[in-house]
Design a protein around this motif. Structure first.
Motif, mmCIF file in Angstrom:
data_model
loop_
_atom_site.group_PDB
_atom_site.id
_atom_site.type_symbol
_atom_site.label_atom_id
_atom_site.label_comp_id
_atom_site.label_asym_id
_atom_site.label_seq_id
_atom_site.Cartn_x
_atom_site.Cartn_y
_atom_site.Cartn_z
ATOM 1 N N LEU A 131 0.819 -1.217 0.000
ATOM 2 C CA LEU A 131 0.000 0.000 0.000
ATOM 3 C C LEU A 131 0.852 1.267 0.000
ATOM 4 C CD1 LEU A 131 -2.609 1.655 0.388
ATOM 5 C CD2 LEU A 131 -2.402 1.204 2.857
ATOM 6 N N TYR A 132 1.861 1.303 0.887
ATOM 7 C CA TYR A 132 2.600 2.563 1.088
ATOM 8 C C TYR A 132 3.325 3.019 -0.177
ATOM 9 C CZ TYR A 132 1.288 0.835 5.644
ATOM 10 O OH TYR A 132 0.558 0.318 6.685
ATOM 11 N N PRO A 133 4.051 2.130 -0.889
ATOM 12 C CA PRO A 133 4.667 2.610 -2.139
ATOM 13 C C PRO A 133 3.640 3.076 -3.169
ATOM 14 C CG PRO A 133 5.055 0.238 -1.809
ATOM 15 C CD PRO A 133 4.504 0.777 -0.536
ATOM 16 N N ILE A 158 -4.202 -0.897 -9.662
ATOM 17 C CA ILE A 158 -3.280 -0.031 -8.930
ATOM 18 C C ILE A 158 -1.864 -0.439 -9.333
ATOM 19 C CG2 ILE A 158 -2.514 0.706 -6.631
ATOM 20 C CD1 ILE A 158 -5.350 -0.508 -5.677
ATOM 21 N N PRO A 159 -1.117 0.440 -10.024
ATOM 22 C CA PRO A 159 0.221 0.060 -10.490
ATOM 23 C C PRO A 159 1.146 -0.235 -9.305
ATOM 24 C CG PRO A 159 -0.477 2.165 -11.447
ATOM 25 C CD PRO A 159 -1.453 1.835 -10.362
ATOM 26 N N THR A 160 2.072 -1.175 -9.526
ATOM 27 C CA THR A 160 3.062 -1.482 -8.482
ATOM 28 C C THR A 160 4.467 -1.181 -8.969
ATOM 29 O OG1 THR A 160 3.500 -3.750 -9.222
ATOM 30 C CG2 THR A 160 1.627 -3.431 -7.709
ATOM 31 N N GLY A 161 4.587 -0.712 -10.197
ATOM 32 C CA GLY A 161 5.920 -0.452 -10.747
ATOM 33 C C GLY A 161 6.493 -1.650 -11.485
ATOM 34 N N VAL A 162 5.829 -2.810 -11.431
ATOM 35 C CA VAL A 162 6.270 -4.002 -12.164
ATOM 36 C C VAL A 162 5.196 -4.330 -13.206
ATOM 37 C CG1 VAL A 162 6.886 -6.446 -11.994
ATOM 38 C CG2 VAL A 162 7.487 -4.882 -10.137
ATOM 39 N N PRO A 163 5.585 -4.439 -14.489
ATOM 40 C CA PRO A 163 4.576 -4.749 -15.520
ATOM 41 C C PRO A 163 3.835 -6.046 -15.204
ATOM 42 C CG PRO A 163 6.691 -4.197 -16.533
ATOM 43 C CD PRO A 163 6.931 -4.309 -15.052
#
Lengths: 316, 316
Positions: A139-141, B33-38
């Protein structure tokens, strides 16, 4: 039967035996399905119905707070993992995901090792993900560099966490679900959210026949240096648990935890309050498998035979 | 808006653009919600409500078959992984879970590397688990050495699968949920179960405004040798999919797959029919995220504005 006889005269041995007996009872009744790896189980249909029913009860208990619902998967961005000190504090619990990125030739080499029963995993490359170590970590990132609205935020989470701690205790799984309520805002808001949930959650568990008691707690920080961190965490009252005996009166099981992270995540990910201060965070976590295990232990193996009031509350 | 404009005159470019546009629309509306990893996303509350609603619809559609409900976690016994040929056929998709098993000294060494931004993962040891590559894989080893009752078995599964295939296509996730109906028994029973589900599932999707079409298919076998396996799989009609355009008419998305494994798992894990023959298996898999993505693409971003009949069917 899920309720197994335990003797309380020889506790050290009895605790270990009680784990095995309860686990075997759960397996016999189809609630847990062994996979051959300690702490990794499939779940039977009745077990899952209880988890879903309890999860829905938490939704109703927290509905007036109107949280934003988010669900993160069991894997977590490695770059974020590297920002949150888990590698310093809990390296023994981590799960790092590796994969094969070679071509045909490298594949042949790996298969040759595999067929010779040698370690083939040194042909693998770290993927960009780790196992999710705690379900509020992703969640935080996702809030990196944001400013919170007035009054901060409330978020509702549920998902799988991985912790590499193989155990015979059925309540100590390597992969399990947490339901969490998270508060992000200024220190006093966050802290009072956490403290109010201790009472609310205690009443909720008590209404199901689970008289869990609050207890100050600490995380299992790694190694010699970890002892000091654990002591500090307790001294500052950053972590509470609601505990209840499942297999052992002397070593009760934490069904829930209530964690105040201070400004740790706000600082790392640049999350600010509406007033421009570094945001503080707290999370309230329901251990879903542990709560189901406590219900089966307390009320017996067959949900249809549970006390009417418990079934009514759960909608079972 | 989840329904984004796509042009069909320059298809190669448009497909890639359509992926990005649809993904961005899903992110803007809070569904992903993007996590930065495709290919690794958090899910928003409305997205999850749609998944749960569809999952419940599958339960009702399959209820008359009275399957045994089991749920396996996102990690899978490494020893079982090593028995099922995944390392030969799909090594590039695997997720191998590694952890730290050293003491204080080894931890200091690993942290020193971590702080110098070197690869610290060579301090890790393979854990006894892999990421679950397909959600029916853990079922078969749980039946090792058993003899099926008369008529075989039906099992209902749901869970996360991991496939390392980073992609900009929101329908190609690295971690996603499948709902599966599995049949275990003699070849004709198993095959007709699979074939009947093609019609049943097609009607189910169609009732939600998703006119998915059956198509023969093959798994993405690795490397040069994989081409032959793929050809054989198609020739023997072992795999069908129900496909529907989400971002591209020319490259429609598989919402479901119908797989006949012949005696592969029965042979490896020693599962026998009541008559003493090696059991055959088939699985019918609903791609839950893909079906949700198809619903949002077809009916728009806001479930409350979907056609009344679709909302009624889903109980939304």
């Amino acid at each position: 039967m899920c309720i197994v006889q335990t003797q309380h005269d020889d506790l050290a041995l009895e605790t270990a035996n009680a784990y095995t007996q309860y686990r075997d009872a759960l397996v016999r009744s189809g609630h847990l399905i062994p996979t051959g790896v300690p702490g990794v189980y499939g779940r039977g249909g009745d077990f899952e119905r209880v988890i879903t029913a309890f999860d829905n009860l938490v939704t109703r208990a927290g509905a007036e707070l109107n949280p934003t619902v988010m669900r993160f998967p069991p894997i977590f961005n490695r770059a974020h993992y590297e920002q949150i000190d888990h590698i310093s504090n809990f390296p023994d619990l981590m799960g790092s995901v590796h994969t094969f990125m070679g071509g045909d030739k490298e594949h042949r080499d790996m298969l040759a090792k595999f067929e010779r029963r040698e370690d083939w995993t040194n042909h693998l490359t770290p993927a960009r993900v780790m196992m999710t170590p705690a379900i509020c970590y992703p969640l935080y990132p996702s809030l990196t560099g944001t400013q919170l609205p007035e009054g901060g935020r409330r978020v509702d989470l549920q998902g799988f966490a991985f912790r590499h701690e193989p155990s015979e205790d059925p309540a100590r799984m390597q992969i399990f679900r947490m339901r969490e309520q998270v508060r992000i805002g200024d220190p006093s808001t966050v802290r009072s959210f956490r403290d109010r949930w201790i009472g609310r959650a205690r009443a909720l568990l008590s209404s199901l026949g689970l008289p869990a008691e609050p207890a100050p707690a600490n995380d299992p920080f790694f190694g010699r240096g970890g002892k000091l961190l654990a002591t500090n965490q307790r001294r500052q009252e950053l972590k509470y648990e609601l505990v209840l005996p499942i297999c052992s009166v002397e070593r009760p099981t934490a069904l829930m935890s209530f964690n105040y992270h201070q400004d740790h995540f706000g600082e790392v990910f640049g999350i600010r309050t509406a007033e421009g201060e570094v945001a503080h965070t707290a999370c309230v976590g329901f251990g879903l498998e542990r709560i189901a295990l406590a219900l089966f232990k307390t009320h017996g193996c067959v949900p249809s035979a549970w006390p009417a009031e418990v079934r009514r509350r759960l909608g079972l």
